[in-house]
Motif scaffolding. Structure first.
Motif, short mmCIF file in Angstrom:
data_model
loop_
_atom_site.label_atom_id
_atom_site.label_comp_id
_atom_site.label_asym_id
_atom_site.label_seq_id
_atom_site.Cartn_x
_atom_site.Cartn_y
_atom_site.Cartn_z
N UNK A 34 18.98 53.38 -4.51
CA UNK A 34 19.25 53.37 -5.93
C UNK A 34 20.09 52.21 -6.42
N UNK A 35 20.42 51.27 -5.55
CA UNK A 35 21.26 50.15 -5.97
C UNK A 35 20.41 49.12 -6.73
N UNK A 41 24.17 42.28 -5.53
CA UNK A 41 24.75 40.94 -5.53
C UNK A 41 26.28 41.01 -5.56
N UNK A 42 26.81 41.89 -6.41
CA UNK A 42 28.27 42.06 -6.49
C UNK A 42 28.83 42.60 -5.17
N UNK A 43 28.13 43.55 -4.57
CA UNK A 43 28.56 44.12 -3.29
C UNK A 43 28.56 43.06 -2.19
N UNK A 48 31.24 39.17 1.54
CA UNK A 48 31.45 37.77 1.97
C UNK A 48 32.92 37.39 1.88
N UNK A 49 33.58 37.80 0.79
CA UNK A 49 35.00 37.46 0.60
C UNK A 49 35.87 38.11 1.68
N UNK A 95 36.27 50.34 3.52
CA UNK A 95 37.05 50.28 2.29
C UNK A 95 36.21 49.71 1.14
N UNK A 96 35.48 48.64 1.40
CA UNK A 96 34.65 48.01 0.37
C UNK A 96 33.56 48.97 -0.10
N UNK A 97 32.90 49.64 0.84
CA UNK A 97 31.84 50.58 0.46
C UNK A 97 32.41 51.72 -0.36
#
Length: 175
Positions: A34-35, A41-43, A48-49, A95-97
């Motif tokens: 569903x993304x 792209x934002x994820x 990457x950061x 954490x990011x997810x």
């Protein structure tokens, strides 16, 4: 039966995935159903950061790679699956997810993964989403170490100023 060229390319993919799983401090398997393209792209930018490798994977090939690395994820490797792994901060992928899932309801969910060699469930990995980054934790610990030293230095400075007969630094600043 697949031809030899296809079979060799699949073996190469399995070897690459096996290497990533073995070298990683953390691997998180994500259901990304569903993304949208903009959300993806934002994820990917956030990953990457944080120096996290994020790849959409084929479940069968990932099963083989995990087995070669000594893990069994046959129960969670179904449906849409992406793999986020890092050799750096082991908490970063989870954490990011988790943060992304909070901001974008019903888009991502953690299926399970590995943190420093231990297989963890989705619930355990979701708990990591509440933790600050490794750098923030180090800063907190260093701040805790420095607090008593700073307090001692302040008290000693106040005693020195009293013995010299001068006004304390706080009163001098107000004047």
């Amino acid at each position: 039966m697949p031809n030899a060229k296809v079979l060799e390319s699949k073996k190469a993919v399995v070897e690459t995935l096996t290497g990533k799983i073995k070298e990683a401090t953390s691997v998180v398997f994500v259901d990304y159903k569903g993304i949208t393209v903009a959300q993806d792209t934002a994820l990917r930018k956030q990953f990457r950061e944080a120096d996290v490798d994020y790849t959409v994977v084929k479940n069968t090939l990932t099963r083989f790679a995990a087995k070669d690395a000594g893990y069994d994820f046959s129960e969670i490797l179904n449906g849409t699956t992406a793999m986020a792994c890092t050799t750096g901060d082991p908490i970063a992928p989870a954490r990011i997810v988790c943060e992304f899932a909070k901001k974008n309801k019903n888009v991502l969910s953690i299926k399970g993964g590995i943190v420093e060699g231990s297989v963890l469930t989705a619930d355990q990995l979701n708990g990591f989403g509440e933790l600050p980054s490794k750098n923030a934790l180090v800063a907190q610990v260093l701040g805790t170490f420095l607090a008593p030293i700073s307090s001692l230095a302040f008290v000693l400075d106040q005693i020195r100023e009293q013995k010299e007969g001068g006004a304390p630094a706080a009163e001098a600043a107000e004047a």
